[in-house]
Design an enzyme around this catalytic site. Structure first.
Site, PDB file in Angstrom:
ATOM      1  N   SER A 156       0.828  -1.210   0.000  1.00 31.01           N
ATOM      2  CA  SER A 156       0.000   0.000   0.000  1.00 31.01           C
ATOM      3  C   SER A 156       0.860   1.257   0.000  1.00 31.01           C
ATOM      4  CB  SER A 156      -0.939   0.030   1.211  1.00 31.01           C
ATOM      5  OG  SER A 156      -0.373   0.760   2.271  1.00 31.01           O
ATOM      6  N   VAL A 157       0.182   2.343  -0.323  1.00 32.11           N
ATOM      7  CA  VAL A 157       0.807   3.676  -0.374  1.00 32.11           C
ATOM      8  C   VAL A 157       1.375   4.080   0.988  1.00 32.11           C
ATOM      9  CG1 VAL A 157      -1.396   4.829   0.154  1.00 32.11           C
ATOM     10  CG2 VAL A 157       0.326   6.055  -1.171  1.00 32.11           C
ATOM     11  N   LYS A 158       0.824   3.470   2.060  1.00 33.11           N
ATOM     12  CA  LYS A 158       1.180   3.932   3.404  1.00 33.11           C
ATOM     13  C   LYS A 158       2.609   3.585   3.822  1.00 33.11           C
ATOM     14  CE  LYS A 158      -2.755   5.888   4.369  1.00 33.11           C
ATOM     15  NZ  LYS A 158      -2.941   7.226   4.899  1.00 33.11           N
ATOM     16  N   ASP A 159       3.262   2.680   3.090  1.00 32.22           N
ATOM     17  CA  ASP A 159       4.675   2.400   3.403  1.00 32.22           C
ATOM     18  C   ASP A 159       5.496   3.684   3.345  1.00 32.22           C
ATOM     19  OD1 ASP A 159       3.920  -0.207   3.445  1.00 32.22           O
ATOM     20  OD2 ASP A 159       5.162  -0.858   1.755  1.00 32.22           O
TER      21      ASP A 159
END
Ligand SMILES: Cc1ncc(COP(=O)(O)O)c(C=O)c1O
Length: 458
Positions: free
Chosen positions: A42-45
């Site tokens: 996900s983008v949250k990394d």
């Protein structure tokens, strides 16, 4: 040799993939920025590692510390991966509407997860925001990154996502669209892109049940806009500090259903097996593109995460039908089944003090295989099925003289009158041999596998 020093170094540099099918008839080049290529899918990394490293630089966490965050799952997974590399412990608080897979995934990478109620005010001490803050106060050497108000979130996107999009479109991007949760993705990326070209249009995708769109359009924080919704990761009942409304040109709201259907189309028609909010982003962005995009325009839509986390929800046909998100074939409903049966005799039950051998006699006499069990007040408290009682008798023949209340199974599940046979059949299994349904007159009826077979073979 080509290798990375740790998994953390593989974050970012995700590809742009052109959409070819779901945008049929819409002008312009529409590109998806596919964030599931990150190691945590996900983008949250991107923000997880940035928030930790900024906190280390500011001396806010020391070796051996604990990271505590309120997260819908993706940020937690990114933080957990980063924490493994850096030797920190993790505790995450999550709302109970989040998918079970997201909770299991966090536990799989060693994090502790505290599940909190969804439908309470953010200030309520039970909310996942409040529980995260309390744990942070109580646990020494702990860091509460707070992705909502921590500007390291926006800065991560300003330093990575924005430059990647600009570089990979050769500066030709005209529109950028992304779902808005904490606001970090759209605002960090938009800030970078608008500094390069102030004409880039930024479109924030919002959900029904969230405050953003109305706030942008009127400046009013309208509590009337807040109600429960199902899409995970986007829309808010608060205004996070990472949302800079001056960087988002407009908001479009997308329903849970339209988002779910578009996610499934992205998987099947584009080969992009993406999460629920990706459907929100694409559905909303295409709604705008259909009216405004020109042939030479280049729109980038950011897709935040992977589809595996939603297998039990939007990728499960029974779940989709249950929520009215998929039109089912012309299947009979529970209502049709009980009306056809014209069950004037009503439901046969037995009291929990009846012995097992008496109960078996009732099953035989009535020619039925399962029966609900009631307590003294007539409430259904359990169930008995011929195959399970046979197994129990084989293990211990003396139970024939004990009250059924001592050996009964869980009560059969109650279902709604409008559930169709395909959904009902998915609810009948080894554990749950029959279903119960209340009719318009509050009479209870039983639906068995035999009823479903009869209904489907008409
Ligand atoms: C699945 C998913 N989609 C979209 C977003 C929205 O991104 P942001 O928080 O950067 O606004 C999030 C954030 O939590 C998310 O988890």
């Amino acid at each position: 040799m080509k290798y990375y020093n740790s998994i953390i170094d593989t974050i970012g540099d995700t590809p742009l993939v052109r959409l070819n099918k779901v945008n049929k008839g819409i002008k312009g080049t529409i590109l998806a920025k596919v964030e599931y290529f990150n190691p945590g899918q996900s983008v949250k990394d991107r923000i997880a590692i940035r928030m930790i490293e900024d906190a280390e630089k500011a001396g806010l966490i020391k070796p051996g510390g604990t990271i505590i965050e309120g997260t819908s799952g993706n940020t937690g997974f990114g933080l957990a991966l980063a924490a493994i590399g850096k030797g920190y412990k993790c505790i995450f608080t999550m709302a109970d509407k989040q998918s079970k897979e997201k909770i299991d995934i966090l536990r799989a990478v060693g994090a502790e997860v505290v599940v909190c109620p969804t439908n309470v005010e953010p200030d309520d001490p039970r909310s996942y925001y409040s529980v995260a803050r309390r744990l942070n106060r109580e646990i020494p050497n702990s860091l509460y990154p707070n992705q909502y108000d921590n500007l390291s979130n926006t800065n991560a996107h300003y330093d990575t996502t924005g430059p990647e999009v600009w570089r990979d479109t050769d500066g030709r991007i005209t529109h950028f669209a992304a779902g808005v949760g904490t606001g970090g993705t759209i605002c960090g990326t938009a800030k970078y892109l608008k500094e390069r070209n102030p004409d880039v249009v930024t479109i924030g995708l919002d959900t029904y049940g969230s405050v953003f769109k109305k706030y942008k359009e009127t400046g009013i924080f309208d509590e009337g806009e807040i109600y429960p919704y199902l899409t995970e990761g986007i829309g808010e009942d608060i205004l996070p500090k990472n949302v800079d409304f001056s960087l988002i040109d407009l908001f479009i709201k997308v329903t849970d259903k339209d988002a779910a259907i578009m996610s499934r189309r992205l998987s099947r028609e584009e080969g992009l097996f993406v999460g629920w909010s990706c459907g929100t982003a694409v559905h909303g962005a295409l709604e705008y593109a259909r009216d405004y995009l020109k042939e030479d325009d280049v729109m980038v839509i950011l897709l935040p995460d992977h589809g595996t986390r939603y297998l039990a929800k939007i990728y499960n046909d029974a779940w989709m039908k249950d929520h009215g998100f998929l039109e089912s074939r012309e299947f009979a409903t529970a209502r049709d089944i009980i009306h056809k049966r014209n069950n004037k005799a009503g439901l046969t039950t037995i009291g929990k003090s009846v012995t097992v051998s008496q109960a078996i006699q009732v099953l035989n006499r009535q020619g039925i295989s399962q029966i609900p069990i009631t307590d003294e007040t007539g409430h259904i408290v359990g169930s008995l099925t011929d195959s399970t009682i046979l197994n129990k008798l084989i293990d211990d023949p003396t139970i024939k003289d004990v009250p059924v209340g001592e050996v009964m199974d869980k009560p059969f599940k109650f279902v709604g009158l409008d559930n169709t046979v395909d959904v009902l059949s998915s609810l009948i299994d080894r554990e749950n041999k029959a279903l119960l349904v209340r009719d318009e007159n509050e009479e209870t009826h039983i639906i068995t596998q035999a009823d479903l077979l009869a209904a489907i073979s008409i």
